[in-house]
Design a protein around this motif. Structure first.
Motif, PDB file in Angstrom:
ATOM      1  N   CYS A 566       0.806  -1.218   0.000  1.00 35.09           N
ATOM      2  CA  CYS A 566       0.000   0.000   0.000  1.00 35.09           C
ATOM      3  C   CYS A 566       0.843   1.274   0.000  1.00 35.09           C
ATOM      4  O   CYS A 566       0.292   2.372  -0.141  1.00 35.09           O
ATOM      5  N   ARG A 571      -3.023   7.183  -2.600  1.00 35.80           N
ATOM      6  CA  ARG A 571      -4.431   7.368  -2.961  1.00 35.80           C
ATOM      7  C   ARG A 571      -4.559   8.389  -4.078  1.00 35.80           C
ATOM      8  O   ARG A 571      -5.328   8.186  -5.028  1.00 35.80           O
ATOM      9  N   ALA A 574      -3.631   6.781  -7.377  1.00 40.21           N
ATOM     10  CA  ALA A 574      -4.661   5.853  -7.841  1.00 40.21           C
ATOM     11  C   ALA A 574      -5.878   6.598  -8.375  1.00 40.21           C
ATOM     12  O   ALA A 574      -6.458   6.226  -9.402  1.00 40.21           O
ATOM     13  N   GLU A 575      -6.262   7.673  -7.677  1.00 34.34           N
ATOM     14  CA  GLU A 575      -7.440   8.435  -8.117  1.00 34.34           C
ATOM     15  C   GLU A 575      -7.202   9.131  -9.450  1.00 34.34           C
ATOM     16  O   GLU A 575      -8.162   9.436 -10.173  1.00 34.34           O
ATOM     17  N   LEU A 581     -11.816   7.398  -4.809  1.00 36.09           N
ATOM     18  CA  LEU A 581     -11.895   6.127  -4.103  1.00 36.09           C
ATOM     19  C   LEU A 581     -12.931   6.189  -2.991  1.00 36.09           C
ATOM     20  O   LEU A 581     -13.155   7.248  -2.395  1.00 36.09           O
ATOM     21  N   GLU A 584      -9.699   4.513   1.939  1.00 32.76           N
ATOM     22  CA  GLU A 584      -8.244   4.506   1.836  1.00 32.76           C
ATOM     23  C   GLU A 584      -7.767   3.173   1.250  1.00 32.76           C
ATOM     24  O   GLU A 584      -8.443   2.159   1.402  1.00 32.76           O
ATOM     25  N   PRO A 585      -6.628   3.172   0.584  1.00 34.45           N
ATOM     26  CA  PRO A 585      -6.055   1.882   0.170  1.00 34.45           C
ATOM     27  C   PRO A 585      -5.896   0.977   1.390  1.00 34.45           C
ATOM     28  O   PRO A 585      -5.517   1.432   2.467  1.00 34.45           O
ATOM     29  N   CYS A 597      -2.403  -4.842  -2.120  1.00 31.70           N
ATOM     30  CA  CYS A 597      -3.153  -3.689  -1.622  1.00 31.70           C
ATOM     31  C   CYS A 597      -4.327  -3.465  -2.560  1.00 31.70           C
ATOM     32  O   CYS A 597      -4.197  -3.586  -3.784  1.00 31.70           O
ATOM     33  N   TYR A 599      -7.582  -1.098  -4.052  1.00 29.56           N
ATOM     34  CA  TYR A 599      -8.093   0.244  -4.307  1.00 29.56           C
ATOM     35  C   TYR A 599      -9.502   0.100  -4.866  1.00 29.56           C
ATOM     36  O   TYR A 599      -9.694  -0.505  -5.929  1.00 29.56           O
ATOM     37  N   ALA A 601     -12.773   2.045  -6.192  1.00 31.12           N
ATOM     38  CA  ALA A 601     -13.228   3.342  -6.689  1.00 31.12           C
ATOM     39  C   ALA A 601     -14.748   3.448  -6.616  1.00 31.12           C
ATOM     40  O   ALA A 601     -15.464   2.442  -6.561  1.00 31.12           O
ATOM     41  N   THR A 608      -5.945  -4.131  -7.591  1.00 27.32           N
ATOM     42  CA  THR A 608      -5.014  -4.576  -6.555  1.00 27.32           C
ATOM     43  C   THR A 608      -3.595  -4.480  -7.094  1.00 27.32           C
ATOM     44  O   THR A 608      -3.340  -4.726  -8.275  1.00 27.32           O
TER      45      THR A 608
END
Length: 692
Positions: A566, A571, A574-575, A581, A584-585, A597, A599, A601, A608
């Motif tokens: 993670c 975050r 990833a976003e 999201l 949180e991750p 980890c 994620y 959305a 992952t």
């Protein structure tokens, strides 16, 4: 001449019935050969074959197993050896490339399947010789052939199916020698097959025990020195055959001893979720497995057949204690030996199944005899009892055949949406239970049913049952408790393995159903861990110096960096590709042999990022259908292997590797692939920087 021909035809007719169970297990076995990834096959079974090719010597380099299996794999390579024989250059490299191919993997699985299936023929011939009844012989063969545990185990490139075959063959030869006044030569053959059993798996050396017992019973009236000489000959034959099968014992004794001691320590210390307390607990768990799982997927059937084997064993002891000692000495000693270990791996018990099948058939014969003993004035009750017995046996075998066919079909459909559809139907049918769906299960089911059944709840705490993919369940594959027949309520996925026995399986993922109570006991991630988890900020990406090197120049290992996945993708990062999201991750379960980890959305995308070993990367990247990505500084392969068009991306840089998984509803293939590539590049750049 005519008499000889008639005798031969009669013999062939007596043997013909066994062709039916043989055909069923081989055909369904071949149908399910392409079942996906197995832990040991490439690293511990086929890689040593490459070593033997490199050294041009029968030295596989790995000695946790003896070498007979490697000879079997080498035999599967003979067509390719003939093909390249006339070429002057690159013969070894071409053969090594063949060994690393998916087609060769399936070929070797087929060879192992056929050899292990010969156990059925040996069991049939054994009972035919012993009981002079083709019906009882066929029954023993069917009990063995229609065992799902046997059926899926013998598809593996592993020592255990081959050892099972040598166990059955050794018992056959030993019993022929015991039953025939002039059958001494069969004891020599039995000693040889026992030596091959030890050449397959070191504990297989215990197969020599019934040979020695039968030899003692045959020659017990000789003078002591002559008796010892006879028994020494049997021991010597077994030893010589073992040494021929595993010449490294002579050529590399120190390395072989090191490999044996490693396995001794391994089993004495335990193996991840397969670890149990030695003695009573281990013995009890083996007994539970043998009684409730071995003879059928359905516990009640398995228990009945196992009960028949107990009846058969008791009948054998009462009728002929000497023969009982011959038949039961190996399974009892083998059971005791493994019960004192801390590692319980069910496949080790496969060699016991032919013995139990023989006893189960004897149990049916014993019960049949009981029905005949019912007084003549109660003839109707006697006939009714025999009818019930026949109907029960036929129904049991039919159910087991049906299950083998069904299970093989699920392997063929392992990349389809069949199992997700089955999960939806199951939820609808069990309307009285409330189900919680994990993020990945929800994304997949929403692609098949726009409206979820009304008994699906968004709150894990309000659910009676939890549906999740096995990979989502626990942070590490080692955390799963193995050998628990009641671990899950059911699962929706391929039946290439008994998930309750091997929940840490590295092969195909599957949707599993657990009660909320069981999920809470295990600490299943989607429902029973804190949803909001704080992580330290990832290292600044701009300051990371990445050294590039071709991964092929760096040896692959099972080592996995001790890094929280993670921290590899923030975050915010990833976003940037997934959108906002929901949370949180957080820990996302397993990825191959590593941890991941997750994620999640807002717009039905679940990704992952998993850190895996470079050995696992090599195993999976070599599978057929993978697409290499050349427009990247890292080594990457794109995998699409299910009906939901999920993207799985394998990435490697230097001595670290990743597995990225992206599932999305309503997104294009291009977007899924772009998300996976971005996550892989970001995570791999950061991971190589951390490990520098």
């Amino acid at each position: 001449m005519n008499r000889t021909g008639s005798s031969l035809r009669f013999s062939l007719l007596r043997v013909a019935p066994v062709l039916l169970p043989l055909a069923i297990i081989v055909v369904t076995g071949i149908q399910g050969l392409d079942f996906g990834n197995h832990w040991d096959e490439k690293g511990y079974q086929l890689a040593p074959l490459k070593t033997m090719l490199s050294l041009r010597a029968p030295l596989p380099g790995h000695y946790g197993y003896p070498s007979f299996d490697y000879w079997v794999s080498s035999a599967a390579l003979l067509p390719d050896i003939v093909t390249v024989w006339g070429e002057s250059t690159d013969r070894r490299s071409k053969l090594q490339a063949v060994v690393g191919s998916q087609s060769f993997l399936l070929r070797v699985r087929g060879v192992f399947l056929v050899i292990a299936a010969m156990s059925i023929l040996w069991v049939y011939l054994l009972v035919l010789k012993w009981r002079a009844s083709w019906q009882e012989a066929l029954l023993a063969a069917c009990f063995l052939a229609f065992s799902w545990e046997v059926a899926y185990h013998i598809r593996w490139i592993a020592t255990d199916g081959i050892l099972m075959q040598f166990g059955a063959l050794t018992l056959l030869c030993t019993m022929v020698a015991y039953l025939n006044p002039d059958g001494a030569r069969w004891l020599y053959l039995a000693a040889g097959t026992a030596g091959l059993g030890m050449g397959t798996k070191y504990p297989g050396g215990l197969l020599l025990v019934p040979v020695m017992v039968a030899g003692f019973l045959r020659y017990k009236d000789l003078a002591c020195n002559r008796l010892i000489l006879r028994l020494s000959v049997f021991f010597g034959i077994a030893l010589v055959i073992f040494l021929i099968s595993t010449p490294a014992v002579i050529l590399r004794p120190v390395e072989v001893l090191r490999g044996i001691l490693y396995e001794v320590r391994h089993y004495a210390s335990g193996h991840a979720g397969h670890t149990v307390s030695p003695g009573a607990e281990h013995g009890w768990r083996m007994l539970v497995y043998l009684s409730t799982s071995v003879f059928s997927h359905f516990p009640i059937i398995a228990l009945i057949v196992f009960g028949l084997s107990l009846i058969g064993g008791i009948a054998l002891i009462r009728e002929d204690r000497a023969m009982a000692t011959v038949v039961l000495s190996f399974p009892l000693l083998y059971f005791i030996y493994f019960s004192i270990q801390r590692a319980m791996v069910a496949r080790n018990l496969l060699v016991l199944v032919p013995f139990l099948a023989v006893l189960a058939a004897r149990g049916v014969g014993t019960v049949w005899k009981w029905t005949l003993a019912i007084p003549s004035q109660e003839r109707r009750a006697s006939g009714f009892a025999r009818g019930i017995l026949c109907a029960g046996v036929i129904m049991t075998l039919s159910v087991n055949i049906g299950w083998l066919v069904y299970a093989a079909g699920t392997i063929v459909d392992r990349h389809s949406d069949r199992f997700a559809g089955n999960a939806i139907k199951h939820i609808e049918q069990e309307y009285w239970n409330r189900f919680y769906l994990s993020p990945l299960v929800r994304v997949h089911l929403e692609q098949l049913a726009q409206d979820m059944p009304t008994n699906v709840t968004p709150e894990a705490g309000a659910a009676d049952r939890i549906l999740l993919y096995a990979s989502e369940g626990l942070p590490h594959w080692q955390d799963w408790p193995a050998n628990r027949p009641d671990l899950t309520e059911r699962w929706f996925g391929p039946y290439e393995v008994n998930f309750n026995i091997y929940p840490n399986w590295w092969g195909d993922d599957r949707i599993i159903e657990m009660t909320s109570q069981r999920a809470a006991e295990l600490g299943i991630l989607p429902c029973c861990k804190a949803r909001q988890i704080r992580f330290s900020a990832p290292p600044a990406h701009s300051g990371v110096r990445v050294r590039e090197a071709r991964s092929s120049l760096i040896p692959s290992t099972w080592a996995i960096p001790d890094v929280d996945p993670c921290v590899l993708v923030s975050r915010t990062e990833a976003e940037a590709v997934m959108g906002p999201l929901r949370e949180e991750p957080r820990p996302g379960g397993t990825a191959a042999d590593g941890t991941a980890c997750m994620y999640v959305a807002e717009r039905s995308i679940v990704s992952t990022v998993g850190i895996i070993s470079t050995r696992s990367f090599d195993d999976r990247s070599s599978e057929s259908g993978n697409i290499p990505l050349s427009t990247t500084s890292h080594e990457m392969f794109l995998v699409r292997n299910n009906a939901f068009q999920d993207v799985r991306l394998l990435a490697r840089g230097r001595d670290v590797a990743l597995m990225i998984h992206v599932a999305a509803r309503g997104s294009s293939d291009t977007e899924r692939a772009a998300i996976a590539r971005f996550l892989a590049t970001t995570a791999l750049d950061r991971l190589t920087g951390i490990s520098s």
